[in-house]
Design a protein around this motif. Structure first.
Motif, PDB file in Angstrom:
ATOM      1  N   ILE A  95       0.854  -1.188   0.000  1.00 37.60           N
ATOM      2  CA  ILE A  95       0.000   0.000   0.000  1.00 37.60           C
ATOM      3  C   ILE A  95       0.894   1.243   0.000  1.00 37.60           C
ATOM      4  O   ILE A  95       1.478   1.558  -1.012  1.00 37.60           O
ATOM      5  CB  ILE A  95      -1.025  -0.041   1.149  1.00 37.60           C
ATOM      6  CG1 ILE A  95      -1.859  -1.327   1.027  1.00 37.60           C
ATOM      7  CG2 ILE A  95      -1.936   1.190   1.091  1.00 37.60           C
ATOM      8  CD1 ILE A  95      -2.830  -1.536   2.142  1.00 37.60           C
ATOM      9  N   ASP A  96       1.048   1.922   1.132  1.00 39.11           N
ATOM     10  CA  ASP A  96       1.891   3.119   1.161  1.00 39.11           C
ATOM     11  C   ASP A  96       3.123   2.916   2.038  1.00 39.11           C
ATOM     12  O   ASP A  96       3.741   3.866   2.479  1.00 39.11           O
ATOM     13  CB  ASP A  96       1.095   4.328   1.647  1.00 39.11           C
ATOM     14  CG  ASP A  96       0.593   4.158   3.064  1.00 39.11           C
ATOM     15  OD1 ASP A  96       0.649   3.028   3.589  1.00 39.11           O
ATOM     16  OD2 ASP A  96       0.149   5.153   3.645  1.00 39.11           O
ATOM     17  N   ARG A  97       3.501   1.675   2.287  1.00 32.56           N
ATOM     18  CA  ARG A  97       4.666   1.360   3.118  1.00 32.56           C
ATOM     19  C   ARG A  97       5.697   0.648   2.252  1.00 32.56           C
ATOM     20  O   ARG A  97       5.477  -0.464   1.791  1.00 32.56           O
ATOM     21  CB  ARG A  97       4.236   0.467   4.281  1.00 32.56           C
ATOM     22  CG  ARG A  97       5.336   0.225   5.262  1.00 32.56           C
ATOM     23  CD  ARG A  97       4.781  -0.427   6.515  1.00 32.56           C
ATOM     24  NE  ARG A  97       5.895  -0.723   7.391  1.00 32.56           N
ATOM     25  CZ  ARG A  97       6.169  -1.927   7.853  1.00 32.56           C
ATOM     26  NH1 ARG A  97       5.403  -2.946   7.553  1.00 32.56           N
ATOM     27  NH2 ARG A  97       7.204  -2.108   8.636  1.00 32.56           N
ATOM     28  N   CYS A  98       6.823   1.304   2.024  1.00 32.09           N
ATOM     29  CA  CYS A  98       7.876   0.743   1.180  1.00 32.09           C
ATOM     30  C   CYS A  98       9.166   0.656   1.987  1.00 32.09           C
ATOM     31  O   CYS A  98       9.501   1.590   2.721  1.00 32.09           O
ATOM     32  CB  CYS A  98       8.110   1.629  -0.039  1.00 32.09           C
ATOM     33  SG  CYS A  98       6.642   1.783  -1.076  1.00 32.09           S
ATOM     34  N   TYR A  99       9.880  -0.457   1.843  1.00 30.56           N
ATOM     35  CA  TYR A  99      11.125  -0.635   2.582  1.00 30.56           C
ATOM     36  C   TYR A  99      11.995  -1.657   1.868  1.00 30.56           C
ATOM     37  O   TYR A  99      11.523  -2.505   1.124  1.00 30.56           O
ATOM     38  CB  TYR A  99      10.855  -1.098   4.015  1.00 30.56           C
ATOM     39  CG  TYR A  99      10.018  -2.360   4.095  1.00 30.56           C
ATOM     40  CD1 TYR A  99      10.614  -3.611   4.068  1.00 30.56           C
ATOM     41  CD2 TYR A  99       8.632  -2.295   4.183  1.00 30.56           C
ATOM     42  CE1 TYR A  99       9.866  -4.767   4.129  1.00 30.56           C
ATOM     43  CE2 TYR A  99       7.876  -3.445   4.245  1.00 30.56           C
ATOM     44  CZ  TYR A  99       8.486  -4.674   4.222  1.00 30.56           C
ATOM     45  OH  TYR A  99       7.728  -5.810   4.264  1.00 30.56           O
ATOM     46  N   TYR A 100      13.319  -1.515   2.101  1.00 33.16           N
ATOM     47  CA  TYR A 100      14.268  -2.498   1.602  1.00 33.16           C
ATOM     48  C   TYR A 100      14.325  -3.647   2.590  1.00 33.16           C
ATOM     49  O   TYR A 100      14.336  -3.435   3.800  1.00 33.16           O
ATOM     50  CB  TYR A 100      15.654  -1.865   1.415  1.00 33.16           C
ATOM     51  CG  TYR A 100      15.653  -0.890   0.271  1.00 33.16           C
ATOM     52  CD1 TYR A 100      15.753  -1.349  -1.041  1.00 33.16           C
ATOM     53  CD2 TYR A 100      15.518   0.470   0.484  1.00 33.16           C
ATOM     54  CE1 TYR A 100      15.721  -0.466  -2.104  1.00 33.16           C
ATOM     55  CE2 TYR A 100      15.488   1.355  -0.571  1.00 33.16           C
ATOM     56  CZ  TYR A 100      15.579   0.880  -1.857  1.00 33.16           C
ATOM     57  OH  TYR A 100      15.538   1.752  -2.914  1.00 33.16           O
ATOM     58  N   GLU A 101      14.345  -4.846   2.074  1.00 30.75           N
ATOM     59  CA  GLU A 101      14.351  -6.043   2.918  1.00 30.75           C
ATOM     60  C   GLU A 101      15.781  -6.351   3.335  1.00 30.75           C
ATOM     61  O   GLU A 101      16.576  -6.812   2.533  1.00 30.75           O
ATOM     62  CB  GLU A 101      13.713  -7.211   2.166  1.00 30.75           C
ATOM     63  CG  GLU A 101      12.263  -6.932   1.826  1.00 30.75           C
ATOM     64  CD  GLU A 101      11.667  -7.934   0.864  1.00 30.75           C
ATOM     65  OE1 GLU A 101      12.433  -8.669   0.201  1.00 30.75           O
ATOM     66  OE2 GLU A 101      10.437  -7.962   0.768  1.00 30.75           O
TER      67      GLU A 101
END
Length: 157
Positions: A95-101
Motif C-alpha cells: 500500500i503506502d509502506r515501502c522498505y528495503y528487505e
C-alpha cells in the motif's frame, strides 16, 4: 420535479461510487536516493534502464510491488560495467509502506524489517534511512577509484 432531482442525484452518486470502487488500490511510494559521495551512482529498478545520480545530488525513485534495485558506483563517467562497487537490494511495497528487505526477520513483526543493526552489511549504502525506502550513499567510498581520480576529487573540495 423533486423525484426527478432525487433520481438524478442518485444516479450521479451511484456513478461516483462505482468509479471509486472500480479503481484498484495501487501499492507504491516515492522515495529518495541521496548520493553524498564523490562517485556517480547508477541506479536501476527491476532491471530497467540505469539512471545516474551525480555526486552530492539526490534522485526520487518510485517503488511499486515487490522488486529489486541495483546500485553501481563509478569513478567519474562510465557505465555499470566499470563500477567500483555494486549492490542489489530487494524491496517491498505494501500500500503506502515501502522498505528495503534487510536482515533475517529477527523481531520483524515488532520492530519492522531491517531494524536490528549489523544484520546485513549494505556498505557503502545506508538503506531505510532517514525513512523506510530511502537510501543514502557515502560519503567516503572513493577507495576503489584510481589514484588520479582521488587526487582530482580532493583538490576540488
Amino acid at each position: 420535479m423533486t423525484s426527478v432531482r432525487a433520481t438524478t442525484i442518485g444516479f450521479i452518486a451511484a456513478g461516483l461510487l462505482a468509479g471509486v470502487v472500480a479503481v484498484p488500490a495501487e501499492a507504491g511510494c516515492t522515495r529518495k536516493i541521496v548520493n553524498k559521495s564523490a562517485l556517480t551512482a547508477l541506479v536501476s529498478r527491476d532491471g530497467g534502464p540505469w539512471v545516474a545520480v551525480p555526486p552530492h545530488r539526490s534522485q526520487s525513485i518510485r517503488l511499486t510491488q515487490p522488486g529489486r534495485v541495483d546500485f553501481a558506483l563509478v569513478c567519474g563517467a562510465g557505465g555499470p560495467e566499470s563500477a567500483v562497487s555494486r549492490t542489489s537490494l530487494t524491496y517491498s511495497a505494501i500500500i503506502d509502506r515501502c522498505y528495503y528487505e534487510i536482515g533475517t526477520g529477527f523481531f520483524e513483526d515488532q520492530l519492522g524489517p531491517g531494524f536490528v543493526p549489523g544484520t546485513q552489511d549494505t556498505a557503502p549504502l545506508t538503506a531505510n534511512m532517514p525513512r523506510q525506502g530511502d537510501v543514502v550513499i557515502g560519503p567516503r567510498v572513493e577507495a576503489g577509484c584510481p589514484a588520479e581520480f582521488r587526487a582530482a576529487v580532493h583538490s576540488r573540495y
